[in-house]
Design a protein around this motif. Structure first.
Motif, PDB file in Angstrom:
ATOM      1  N   TYR A  13     -13.394  17.373  18.301  1.00 27.86           N
ATOM      2  CA  TYR A  13     -12.931  16.021  18.607  1.00 27.86           C
ATOM      3  C   TYR A  13     -13.369  15.725  20.037  1.00 27.86           C
ATOM      4  CZ  TYR A  13     -10.011  16.097  14.438  1.00 27.86           C
ATOM      5  OH  TYR A  13      -9.569  16.139  13.147  1.00 27.86           O
ATOM      6  N   PRO A  14     -14.381  14.871  20.211  1.00 24.32           N
ATOM      7  CA  PRO A  14     -14.898  14.647  21.561  1.00 24.32           C
ATOM      8  C   PRO A  14     -13.827  14.122  22.504  1.00 24.32           C
ATOM      9  CG  PRO A  14     -16.447  13.858  19.945  1.00 24.32           C
ATOM     10  CD  PRO A  14     -15.194  14.198  19.203  1.00 24.32           C
ATOM     11  N   LYS A  15     -14.031  14.445  23.794  1.00 23.26           N
ATOM     12  CA  LYS A  15     -12.976  14.204  24.782  1.00 23.26           C
ATOM     13  C   LYS A  15     -12.694  12.731  25.018  1.00 23.26           C
ATOM     14  CE  LYS A  15     -16.194  14.355  28.622  1.00 23.26           C
ATOM     15  NZ  LYS A  15     -17.306  15.199  28.941  1.00 23.26           N
ATOM     16  N   GLU A  16     -13.675  11.856  24.692  1.00 23.93           N
ATOM     17  CA  GLU A  16     -13.455  10.425  24.956  1.00 23.93           C
ATOM     18  C   GLU A  16     -12.416   9.817  24.029  1.00 23.93           C
ATOM     19  OE1 GLU A  16     -16.466  11.674  24.384  1.00 23.93           O
ATOM     20  OE2 GLU A  16     -17.818  11.158  26.020  1.00 23.93           O
ATOM     21  N   GLY A  17     -12.110  10.515  22.940  1.00 29.19           N
ATOM     22  CA  GLY A  17     -11.138   9.973  21.987  1.00 29.19           C
ATOM     23  C   GLY A  17     -11.810   9.653  20.663  1.00 29.19           C
TER      24      GLY A  17
ATOM     25  N   SER B 105       0.817  -1.207   0.000  1.00 28.73           N
ATOM     26  CA  SER B 105       0.000   0.000   0.000  1.00 28.73           C
ATOM     27  C   SER B 105       0.851   1.257   0.000  1.00 28.73           C
ATOM     28  CB  SER B 105      -0.914   0.005   1.220  1.00 28.73           C
ATOM     29  OG  SER B 105      -0.139   0.050   2.387  1.00 28.73           O
ATOM     30  N   VAL B 106       0.287   2.322  -0.537  1.00 30.35           N
ATOM     31  CA  VAL B 106       0.947   3.622  -0.568  1.00 30.35           C
ATOM     32  C   VAL B 106      -0.022   4.643   0.019  1.00 30.35           C
ATOM     33  CG1 VAL B 106       1.954   5.396  -2.032  1.00 30.35           C
ATOM     34  CG2 VAL B 106       2.226   2.987  -2.639  1.00 30.35           C
ATOM     35  N   PRO B 107       0.332   5.274   1.146  1.00 30.15           N
ATOM     36  CA  PRO B 107      -0.609   6.170   1.838  1.00 30.15           C
ATOM     37  C   PRO B 107      -1.119   7.290   0.931  1.00 30.15           C
ATOM     38  CG  PRO B 107       1.335   5.793   3.175  1.00 30.15           C
ATOM     39  CD  PRO B 107       1.602   5.152   1.855  1.00 30.15           C
ATOM     40  N   TYR B 108      -2.396   7.602   1.089  1.00 25.41           N
ATOM     41  CA  TYR B 108      -3.036   8.608   0.245  1.00 25.41           C
ATOM     42  C   TYR B 108      -3.505   9.790   1.084  1.00 25.41           C
ATOM     43  CZ  TYR B 108      -6.480  10.503  -3.070  1.00 25.41           C
ATOM     44  OH  TYR B 108      -7.207  11.314  -3.907  1.00 25.41           O
ATOM     45  N   ASN B 109      -4.221   9.522   2.160  1.00 24.15           N
ATOM     46  CA  ASN B 109      -4.610  10.613   3.043  1.00 24.15           C
ATOM     47  C   ASN B 109      -4.825  10.097   4.459  1.00 24.15           C
ATOM     48  OD1 ASN B 109      -7.189   9.542   1.774  1.00 24.15           O
ATOM     49  ND2 ASN B 109      -7.938  10.652   3.523  1.00 24.15           N
ATOM     50  N   VAL B 110      -4.869  11.035   5.393  1.00 26.58           N
ATOM     51  CA  VAL B 110      -4.978  10.709   6.809  1.00 26.58           C
ATOM     52  C   VAL B 110      -6.113  11.534   7.378  1.00 26.58           C
ATOM     53  CG1 VAL B 110      -3.760  10.687   9.004  1.00 26.58           C
ATOM     54  CG2 VAL B 110      -2.480  10.445   6.884  1.00 26.58           C
ATOM     55  N   GLY B 111      -6.905  10.955   8.254  1.00 30.51           N
ATOM     56  CA  GLY B 111      -7.989  11.735   8.823  1.00 30.51           C
ATOM     57  C   GLY B 111      -8.408  11.193  10.165  1.00 30.51           C
ATOM     58  N   MET B 112      -9.300  11.943  10.811  1.00 35.17           N
ATOM     59  CA  MET B 112      -9.852  11.482  12.078  1.00 35.17           C
ATOM     60  C   MET B 112     -11.365  11.659  12.010  1.00 35.17           C
ATOM     61  SD  MET B 112      -7.165  12.839  14.914  1.00 35.17           S
ATOM     62  CE  MET B 112      -6.608  14.382  14.236  1.00 35.17           C
ATOM     63  N   VAL B 113     -12.064  10.944  12.874  1.00 34.54           N
ATOM     64  CA  VAL B 113     -13.513  11.093  12.952  1.00 34.54           C
ATOM     65  C   VAL B 113     -13.816  12.053  14.089  1.00 34.54           C
ATOM     66  CG1 VAL B 113     -15.674   9.898  13.379  1.00 34.54           C
ATOM     67  CG2 VAL B 113     -13.869   8.759  12.116  1.00 34.54           C
ATOM     68  N   GLY B 114     -14.682  13.006  13.819  1.00 34.88           N
ATOM     69  CA  GLY B 114     -15.089  13.927  14.881  1.00 34.88           C
ATOM     70  C   GLY B 114     -16.574  14.162  14.807  1.00 34.88           C
ATOM     71  N   LEU B 115     -17.041  15.084  15.625  1.00 35.91           N
ATOM     72  CA  LEU B 115     -18.473  15.372  15.665  1.00 35.91           C
ATOM     73  C   LEU B 115     -18.734  16.684  14.933  1.00 35.91           C
ATOM     74  CD1 LEU B 115     -21.180  14.449  16.815  1.00 35.91           C
ATOM     75  CD2 LEU B 115     -20.679  15.762  18.867  1.00 35.91           C
ATOM     76  N   ILE B 116     -19.490  16.605  13.845  1.00 30.63           N
ATOM     77  CA  ILE B 116     -19.880  17.812  13.113  1.00 30.63           C
ATOM     78  C   ILE B 116     -21.226  18.259  13.664  1.00 30.63           C
ATOM     79  CG2 ILE B 116     -20.365  18.786  10.846  1.00 30.63           C
ATOM     80  CD1 ILE B 116     -18.822  16.463   9.622  1.00 30.63           C
ATOM     81  N   TYR B 117     -21.367  19.540  13.978  1.00 31.39           N
ATOM     82  CA  TYR B 117     -22.659  20.013  14.483  1.00 31.39           C
ATOM     83  C   TYR B 117     -22.982  21.368  13.884  1.00 31.39           C
ATOM     84  CZ  TYR B 117     -19.596  22.625  17.595  1.00 31.39           C
ATOM     85  OH  TYR B 117     -18.610  23.440  18.074  1.00 31.39           O
ATOM     86  N   ASN B 118     -24.257  21.702  13.941  1.00 30.19           N
ATOM     87  CA  ASN B 118     -24.702  22.980  13.427  1.00 30.19           C
ATOM     88  C   ASN B 118     -24.854  23.937  14.601  1.00 30.19           C
ATOM     89  OD1 ASN B 118     -26.269  25.142  12.455  1.00 30.19           O
ATOM     90  ND2 ASN B 118     -26.995  23.852  10.771  1.00 30.19           N
ATOM     91  N   LYS B 119     -24.022  24.996  14.627  1.00 32.08           N
ATOM     92  CA  LYS B 119     -23.982  25.881  15.801  1.00 32.08           C
ATOM     93  C   LYS B 119     -25.331  26.513  16.107  1.00 32.08           C
ATOM     94  CE  LYS B 119     -19.207  27.049  14.897  1.00 32.08           C
ATOM     95  NZ  LYS B 119     -18.417  27.942  14.041  1.00 32.08           N
ATOM     96  N   THR B 120     -26.155  26.721  15.076  1.00 31.93           N
ATOM     97  CA  THR B 120     -27.434  27.386  15.331  1.00 31.93           C
ATOM     98  C   THR B 120     -28.468  26.412  15.883  1.00 31.93           C
ATOM     99  OG1 THR B 120     -28.171  26.919  13.100  1.00 31.93           O
ATOM    100  CG2 THR B 120     -27.058  29.025  13.457  1.00 31.93           C
ATOM    101  N   MET B 121     -28.188  25.127  15.834  1.00 33.19           N
ATOM    102  CA  MET B 121     -29.202  24.157  16.241  1.00 33.19           C
ATOM    103  C   MET B 121     -28.899  23.479  17.566  1.00 33.19           C
ATOM    104  SD  MET B 121     -29.864  22.520  12.498  1.00 33.19           S
ATOM    105  CE  MET B 121     -31.277  21.494  12.853  1.00 33.19           C
ATOM    106  N   VAL B 122     -27.713  23.709  18.132  1.00 33.89           N
ATOM    107  CA  VAL B 122     -27.410  23.093  19.422  1.00 33.89           C
ATOM    108  C   VAL B 122     -27.386  24.185  20.486  1.00 33.89           C
ATOM    109  CG1 VAL B 122     -26.112  21.144  18.524  1.00 33.89           C
ATOM    110  CG2 VAL B 122     -24.934  23.281  18.975  1.00 33.89           C
ATOM    111  N   GLU B 123     -27.752  23.813  21.707  1.00 35.75           N
ATOM    112  CA  GLU B 123     -27.823  24.812  22.767  1.00 35.75           C
ATOM    113  C   GLU B 123     -26.448  25.140  23.317  1.00 35.75           C
ATOM    114  OE1 GLU B 123     -30.911  23.727  25.546  1.00 35.75           O
ATOM    115  OE2 GLU B 123     -32.196  23.209  23.849  1.00 35.75           O
ATOM    116  N   GLU B 124     -25.612  24.112  23.507  1.00 32.86           N
ATOM    117  CA  GLU B 124     -24.224  24.428  23.844  1.00 32.86           C
ATOM    118  C   GLU B 124     -23.332  23.542  22.990  1.00 32.86           C
ATOM    119  OE1 GLU B 124     -26.054  23.063  26.813  1.00 32.86           O
ATOM    120  OE2 GLU B 124     -25.526  21.107  26.032  1.00 32.86           O
ATOM    121  N   GLU B 125     -22.121  24.008  22.782  1.00 32.12           N
ATOM    122  CA  GLU B 125     -21.246  23.271  21.886  1.00 32.12           C
ATOM    123  C   GLU B 125     -20.892  21.921  22.508  1.00 32.12           C
ATOM    124  OE1 GLU B 125     -18.329  25.651  19.995  1.00 32.12           O
ATOM    125  OE2 GLU B 125     -20.011  26.884  19.298  1.00 32.12           O
TER     126      GLU B 125
END
Lengths: 275, 402
Positions: free
Chosen positions: B261-265, B141-161
């Motif tokens: 990136y949520p605190k649990e990891g 294999s030859v690496p192509y890209n690197v990423g992480m999973v996080g939480l995407i949210y809509n700032k106008t729709m949540v009460e606190e971040e």
């Protein structure tokens, strides 16, 4: 039975080859996969496993049934009116029925989703008019709506077909003999249009029960229909055997439903039967 | 009029000059396979396919340079890609799976070996992403890209971040939560909340996780993959766990979107280019991999797809300076979340995974109304059958009596 001539056989052969290659052989594959495990050994494990999918299956059949009944009630009067109108009007109406089918089913369903979303076109219009918003998407109602919307032409066409061929003199005779409108409908029109109802019923019910795209887009995937579960086995779970077993069982269930249906439209003469 | 036309032409030529001048390294390396065809099977939205904003349409550039035709097909998840390769029937020359899937495919002998030293551009692969656990000798294999999973949210729709994955179980956002539609990524979230490893093979741990996902189901709007673009950009949904690169793309369309990136990891992943055993044009596939490592091309891809890149040539490129500062892509030490890679799992665990995933997906609400409905329809059927039978008998009786 009369023996077919060579010419007849030749003319029929392209379709027979087609059917054998794309209908019979795949069915044999489905049966084979449903009765074997991943290593190709005979097993009934997957067929026995379907008990766990009983609720999903019942739910699919139920929603398909509702969609079919709704289509029937919408399509029946329309087909009748169409068959009764002038040739020109008939052509125009036919066009209008067929028009949505020029577009692909997937595109139609996807645009339905965009229309019905909470932030979709319909709700934006309602908001602009200061009316309360409707929550439509991701409900069973939306899925049934999608089925009716997509498959109703298959109900209209056979009904229209049979009604335009209906012998009008029978209706006149019944009226002459003093039958009121209800009697004429119940005893003449309805029994004569039974074959149309039966084929329309089949043509809407079968694709509705086994659909997966409509429920995925309009039902939001939070409740699955049997089509979704089968699709998942093939697409991502890599469990062809379970998928094939589920398909087999679904086919058997649909055949049972069709047999019950045919009890009403079968050979004999009797009238006055409402579904 | 003629003058204007002439000026237009000159402008056109001037504009296109730098493009045609930007030669690729070792152009001669790419010659000799004109007329061949390769089939590339990649994730959706994971390649640059536009000439806008100074980016390059990668596949078109490759075709221009080599004369090889590219058939480009996409998939939505590793799990969607795997059966298509495993069961044959289709022939692909390039696939770009993630780490754990590469490990599985190596185990099952589904990948061709790649001689990395023979690729002139392999020197651009960062040391950090060589000899990874899934392919210790860089043989497949030859690496192509690197990423992480996080939480995407809509700032106008949540009460606190949100700061924790538990926000996805918050009843205040019922009907506005989306969940990622593949078993590994979906299971990873409860696994992190419960403090389990992402590579747990413990049956009890896995069924706890499945139980949490079942409890979450009534709050969900749906399970989605690439559809999140539509749902999050339009504000249809409030939050979804997804890959960081896609957040960076979506934020351009809807600036209200936030990311954490949520605190649990979180899960970290590497997608890498591989050549499956079903390839029919191994040589052309090697050219394609080498082309993807070319700094110009890798830059276009990195800008377009919005993931972190393992390509040193891009990291040092001036056009990439702005992205390089992005704290979501390249977090500083203090912002770096706790990360864990997926590993391939033993067969029994994979089997259990797919069984639990099935159960989660078919779990539905109460079905009593359906039983009642069927009973009513059944009754109606029986009623009409009996009625029909009686009418028939009456009629026969009447016929016989005359």
């Amino acid at each position: 039975m009369k023996k077919r001539s060579l010419g007849e056989k030749l003319v029929a052969s392209p379709y027979i080859v087609w059917a054998a290659m794309f209908i019979i052989v795949p069915l044999i594959f489905v049966a084979y996969y449903s009765l074997t495990d991943a290593n190709g050994n005979f097993t009934l494990e997957y067929i026995a496993d379907i008990g766990r999918y009983k609720d999903v299956m019942l739910n699919s059949i139920w929603l398909g049934f509702i969609a079919t009944v709704i289509s029937l009630f919408l399509a029946y009067p329309l087909a009748y009116i169409m068959a009764r109108s002038k040739a020109n009007t008939q052509r125009t109406m036919m066009m209008l029925v067929m028009l949505p089918m020029w577009m692909n089913l997937l595109i139609r369903t996807y645009s339905m989703m965009i229309l019905m979303q909470d932030t979709g076109v319909i709700n934006s219009v309602l908001t602009a008019l200061n009316l309360p918003n409707l929550h439509m998407i991701n409900t069973q109602g939306a899925v049934v709506f999608g089925m009716v919307y997509n498959y109703i032409p298959y109900m209209i066409l056979p009904l229209y077909n049979i009604m335009s061929k209906m012998d009008h003199s029978l209706i006149e005779a019944a009226e002459d003999l003093g039958g009121n409108k209800v009697t004429v409908f119940k005893d003449i029109i309805l029994p004569l249009s039974m074959p149309g109802i039966a084929s329309g019923f089949t043509m809407v019910f079968v694709p509705s029960v086994s659909t997966f795209y409509i429920s995925k887009k309009l039902g939001g995937n939070t409740f699955s229909l049997i089509g979704d579960v089968i699709e998942m086995q093939f697409k991502s779970s890599n469990n062809y055997n379970l998928g094939a077993a589920l398909s087999m069982v679904l086919m058997v269930l649909i055949i049972i439903c069709m047999m019950v249906m045919n009890r009403f439209t079968g050979d004999d003469d009797d009238g006055g039967v409402l579904i | 009029m003629k003058k204007i036309l002439a000026v237009c032409f000159i402008l056109l030529i001037v504009c296109t000059l730098p493009m045609s001048a930007s030669a690729y390294e070792n152009e001669s390396y790419y010659k000799g396979l004109e007329g061949a065809v390769i089939n590339v099977f990649n994730w959706g939205e994971l390649i640059s396919d536009t000439y806008e904003d100074g980016m390059l349409d990668v596949n078109k550039e490759f075709e221009k340079l080599t004369g090889i035709k590219v058939n480009y097909v996409t998939y939505e998840s590793n799990e969607d890609m795997y059966p298509k390769i495993k069961n044959g029937g289709a022939s692909y020359d390039i696939i770009i799976p993630s780490d754990y899937m590469i490990q599985r495919m190596i185990d099952e002998d589904m990948l061709m070996e790649i001689d990395a030293d023979a690729l002139p551009n392999y020197k651009y692969v960062s040391e950090e992403y060589r000899n990874m656990y899934y392919d210790p000798d860089n043989a497949y294999s030859v690496p192509y890209n690197v990423g992480m999973v996080g939480l995407i949210y809509n700032k106008t729709m949540v009460e606190e971040e949100p700061t924790s994955w538990t926000a996805l179980w918050d009843e205040r956002y019922a009907g506005k939560i989306l969940m990622i539609d593949n078993p590994r990524d979906a299971f990873a979230i409860p696994q992190k909340i419960l403090g389990y490893s992402l590579n747990s093979t413990d049956e009890k741990e896995l069924s706890d996780v499945a139980q949490m996902l079942i409890e979450q189901k009534p709050l969900l709007q749906g399970y989605v993959m690439d559809e999140i673009y539509n749902k999050m950009e339009s504000g249809e949904a409030a939050m979804v766990p997804y890959y960081v690169g896609d957040y960076i793309l979506m934020k351009d369309v809807n600036p209200d979107l936030g990311f954490v990136y949520p605190k649990e990891g979180v899960n970290i992943f590497v997608d890498a280019m591989c050549i499956p055993k079903c390839t029919q044009n191994y040589e052309a596939a090697l050219l394609y991999i080498n082309f993807m490592l070319d700094p110009e091309i890798a830059l276009s891809n990195a800008l377009y797809i919005g993931y972190a890149t393992p390509n040193v040539g891009v990291l040092e490129h001036p056009d990439y300076a702005e992205m390089r500062e992005n704290q979501y892509l390249y977090p500083d030490k203090e912002n770096m979340p706790e990360v864990e890679y997926f590993h391939n799992l033993p067969q029994e665990t994979l089997h259990m995974f797919s069984q639990l995933w099935n159960e989660i997906r078919i779990y539905g609400s109460d079905n009593t109304h359906i039983y009642v409905g069927f009973a009513l329809v059944g009754l109606a059927v029986v009623f009409f059958m009996v009625k029909k039978y009686i009418t028939k008998r009456k009629r026969e009786y009447w016929y016989n009596s005359i």
